[in-house]
Design a protein around this motif. Structure first.
Motif, PDB file in Angstrom:
ATOM      1  N   UNK A 145       0.810  -1.212   0.000  1.00  0.00           N
ATOM      2  CA  UNK A 145       0.000   0.000   0.000  1.00  0.00           C
ATOM      3  C   UNK A 145       0.846   1.266   0.000  1.00  0.00           C
ATOM      4  N   UNK A 146       2.103   1.145   0.447  1.00  0.00           N
ATOM      5  CA  UNK A 146       2.948   2.340   0.507  1.00  0.00           C
ATOM      6  C   UNK A 146       3.848   2.483  -0.708  1.00  0.00           C
ATOM      7  N   UNK A 153      11.602  -7.446 -20.421  1.00  0.00           N
ATOM      8  CA  UNK A 153      11.805  -7.558 -18.977  1.00  0.00           C
ATOM      9  C   UNK A 153      11.605  -6.200 -18.320  1.00  0.00           C
ATOM     10  N   UNK A 154      12.195  -5.161 -18.925  1.00  0.00           N
ATOM     11  CA  UNK A 154      12.082  -3.806 -18.344  1.00  0.00           C
ATOM     12  C   UNK A 154      10.628  -3.365 -18.292  1.00  0.00           C
ATOM     13  N   UNK A 155       9.887  -3.586 -19.390  1.00  0.00           N
ATOM     14  CA  UNK A 155       8.509  -3.116 -19.451  1.00  0.00           C
ATOM     15  C   UNK A 155       7.639  -3.841 -18.420  1.00  0.00           C
ATOM     16  N   UNK A 156       7.781  -5.157 -18.340  1.00  0.00           N
ATOM     17  CA  UNK A 156       6.951  -5.926 -17.411  1.00  0.00           C
ATOM     18  C   UNK A 156       7.300  -5.583 -15.969  1.00  0.00           C
ATOM     19  N   UNK A 157       8.570  -5.435 -15.670  1.00  0.00           N
ATOM     20  CA  UNK A 157       8.961  -5.101 -14.302  1.00  0.00           C
ATOM     21  C   UNK A 157       8.493  -3.702 -13.926  1.00  0.00           C
ATOM     22  N   UNK A 158       8.536  -2.779 -14.882  1.00  0.00           N
ATOM     23  CA  UNK A 158       8.040  -1.424 -14.600  1.00  0.00           C
ATOM     24  C   UNK A 158       6.541  -1.440 -14.337  1.00  0.00           C
ATOM     25  N   UNK A 159       5.829  -2.242 -15.085  1.00  0.00           N
ATOM     26  CA  UNK A 159       4.383  -2.380 -14.881  1.00  0.00           C
ATOM     27  C   UNK A 159       4.082  -2.971 -13.509  1.00  0.00           C
ATOM     28  N   UNK A 192       2.813  -1.669  -7.394  1.00  0.00           N
ATOM     29  CA  UNK A 192       3.296  -1.897  -6.039  1.00  0.00           C
ATOM     30  C   UNK A 192       3.999  -3.213  -5.830  1.00  0.00           C
ATOM     31  N   UNK A 193       4.415  -3.868  -6.898  1.00  0.00           N
ATOM     32  CA  UNK A 193       5.085  -5.168  -6.803  1.00  0.00           C
ATOM     33  C   UNK A 193       6.553  -4.972  -7.162  1.00  0.00           C
ATOM     34  N   UNK A 235      -6.285  -6.900  -6.601  1.00  0.00           N
ATOM     35  CA  UNK A 235      -5.133  -6.367  -7.307  1.00  0.00           C
ATOM     36  C   UNK A 235      -5.093  -6.855  -8.750  1.00  0.00           C
ATOM     37  N   UNK A 236      -5.425  -8.118  -8.975  1.00  0.00           N
ATOM     38  CA  UNK A 236      -5.454  -8.637 -10.339  1.00  0.00           C
ATOM     39  C   UNK A 236      -6.471  -7.880 -11.184  1.00  0.00           C
TER      40      UNK A 236
END
Length: 584
Positions: free
Chosen positions: A15-16, A102-108, A113-114, A137-138
């Motif tokens: 949440x933070x 990898x960059x795009x998915x990790x940024x998403x 918040x993941x 969240x999904x």
């Protein structure tokens, strides 16, 4: 059915978490949508917001084309790379996603918040990511709403959605996300076997099972009361003794509550022997409540391939979840846990058999393609993969399309329609064998016809002419590839013998024979056969007994008819081990 290793994301402090630039992810674009609830399923309720899903993200594989090219090259007997199968590390390198993906998915993920750095594990190639997220969240991530759907016929309940979307940018980086719109479970899918009511034909004792039969005079009784001895005689394996048992292995994939009895050997030379149990993701091994499917598979793979080591994979399907009144415990999808496990092994069996399937149209195409590509990984590593072709002929039920048009068409089966597996149809009787009426066969609507089978399939289509025009996709991957006996199999279940039928019987039969061929090659210092289809449609075609009578009705139609050469009823025919031994 795929995924190598998974990793769990820790959600403490979500949440933070501070999202990145929101505009990058504020343009959801539809990935897949059903126009109606898949047939057989019904909406039950709204899941609890805190119910945990195991979200699996399949990233696009940067060198998938190179993997497929390598698969065909190492499987083509005329290619200089034939038999030079890839290692796990080589396959992992080809299926790895591009760094931009990898960059795009990790940024998403970070936007939601993941923190990817909290991951416990990813697939070895990095093309699959698994995270635990709540339903709430999904729904935010996929711009959708989940529901609990029930399948009354099987008693299955799943948490799924009718559609899901991804930010437009991610469509070029993500192949599929689950669980979303694929409703299938192994309880709701059709196991391709069934108990037959033939009490008069039952074999009463193990000695009758074990009695050898001369290949020169296979009795007519083997056409209705099938034992391992019958199959060994029919397909000419009786006198072959495996030699490469320290290396060669045969794997049987089982799911959910299907386990196999240790007892039940039908060969006198196998008394006291057993097979290896491998339990995946909580798979069971209750010797008190064995499954019909499991015992059928293992009793006939062992009955043909002994003393080749057999491995029975008992795969469970219950991921972590938050218990509540309305949410089911099983949200996993078929095949994924098993493939996750097997593809992560450095050494894998040279032969596999699986006996489950469903109508291709009930499987979202992005999911089907991703799963099929995982079978390509197994093939590239030197595994031969058999799948039963189904027990519904050209289609079961009303055969209406699920795209809102309600057209009646033939319904191909998946995964049999995947071009990277060997689909096995069914026969009955002996001297000669004929197609069994329930054998599944046809043409895929998802996968185009691979070049390895064009020269065999074209004559059939030419002779068929305009018959059934519009009911099937003539340019699709055609199946089955081969066949074997499929009716009257004598199976010991909890000490009692039952007669079992279905292409679930055919697939382990062919797998047992292929395992012997692999044994022969390995004992000669050669590589295992690996992906079979380019071989069997070319230099090994004459190693099969052509089946020229019978048909596979369904969808209110007479179905296709077995004829000279390949046909979508029995494929190239049934295997003759001695002829194939000379050809491989």
């Amino acid at each position: 059915m795929l995924f190598l290793s998974t990793f769990i994301v820790v959600f403490a402090g979500l949440s933070s978490a501070k999202p990145f630039s929101g505009k990058r992810w504020d343009n959801p674009s539809l990935k897949h949508r059903w126009v109606e609830v898949p047939r057989g399923w019904e909406f039950h309720s709204t899941p609890a917001e805190d119910h945990l899903l195991e979200m699996r993200i399949g990233l696009k594989q940067n060198k998938l084309d190179e993997l497929i090219s390598s698969l065909y090259e190492v499987s083509d007997p005329d290619h200089e790379r034939y038999g030079q199968h890839l290692s796990k590390a080589e396959v992992d390198a080809l299926v790895a996603p591009h760094p931009d993906s990898v960059e795009a998915v990790e940024a998403w993920l970070q936007h939601h918040g993941i923190n990817p750095d909290d991951a416990h594990f990813r697939s070895a190639g990095g093309e699959w990511i698994s995270i635990h997220v709540s339903v709430a969240q999904a729904e935010r991530m996929l711009d959708t709403k989940y529901g609990v759907y029930h399948h009354p016929a099987s008693g299955s309940s799943v948490v799924r959605t009718m559609e899901y979307s991804l930010p437009a940018e991610l469509h070029s980086h993500i192949d599929v996300i689950t669980p979303t719109t694929y409703f299938g479970t192994f309880h709701s899918m059709r196991s391709t076997s069934f108990i037959e009511t033939k009490p008069a034909s039952l074999v009463d004792d193990a000695a009758s099972f074990a009695a050898e039969i001369s290949p020169l005079a296979v009795p007519a009784s083997c056409g209705s009361t099938v034992t391992p001895a019958c199959l060994r005689a029919m397909y000419n394996t009786t006198n072959y003794v495996p030699k490469a048992t320290a290396t060669n292995k045969l794997g049987v994939a089982g799911y959910l509550d299907e386990f196999a009895n240790d007892a039940g050997e039908f060969r006198t030379d196998a008394v006291g022997g057993t097979f290896q149990h491998v339990q995946v993701n909580g798979g069971g091994n209750s010797q008190s409540q064995p499954g019909v499917e499991a015992n059928l598979d293992i009793q006939y793979t062992e009955g043909i391939s002994f003393p080749t080591p057999n491995i029975y994979y008992s795969t469970g399907g219950s991921p972590p979840f938050i218990k509540d009144t309305f949410t089911p415990t099983n949200t996993n999808e078929p095949y994924l846990d098993w493939l996750n496990f097997v593809l992560n092994q450095t050494v894998i069996p040279q032969t596999f058999t699986t006996s489950y399937g469903d109508d291709e149209q009930t499987v979202p195409q992005d999911y089907a393609v991703s799963v099929c590509n995982l079978f390509a990984q197994l093939g590239a590593r030197g595994a031969s993969i058999m799948f039963s072709s189904g027990d519904e002929g050209v289609g079961g039920g009303d055969c209406l399309t699920n795209d809102g048009t309600n057209r009646k068409i033939f319904q191909p089966a998946f995964p049999a329609s995947c071009p990277f597996v060997t689909a096995v149809g069914g026969t009955t009787r002996v001297n000669p064998e004929v197609a069994v009426s329930f054998t599944g066969g046809g043409f895929s609507r998802y996968f185009s016809q691979p070049s390895y089978q064009t020269s065999s399939v074209t004559p059939f289509l030419t002779n068929l002419g305009t018959k059934f025009s519009g009911l099937f996709n003539a340019s699709g991957r055609a199946y089955p590839d081969v066949s074997a006996a499929a009716s009257g199999f004598q199976v010991v279940i909890s000490g009692r013998t039952s007669s079992v039928g279905g292409t679930s019987a055919s697939s382990p039969t062919v797998a047992g024979i292929v395992s012997l061929l692999n044994d022969f090659r390995i004992s000669q210092g050669k590589a295992p056969l690996g992906f079979l289809n380019p071989l069997i449609y070319s230099t090994a075609k004459s190693g099969f007994n052509d089946i020229v009578s019978g048909s596979n009705p369904g969808c209110g139609q007479t179905g296709f008819t077995a004829t000279t050469g390949w046909d979508p009823v029995t494929g190239l025919g049934t295997p003759d081990f001695l002829r194939l031994q000379q050809l491989v």
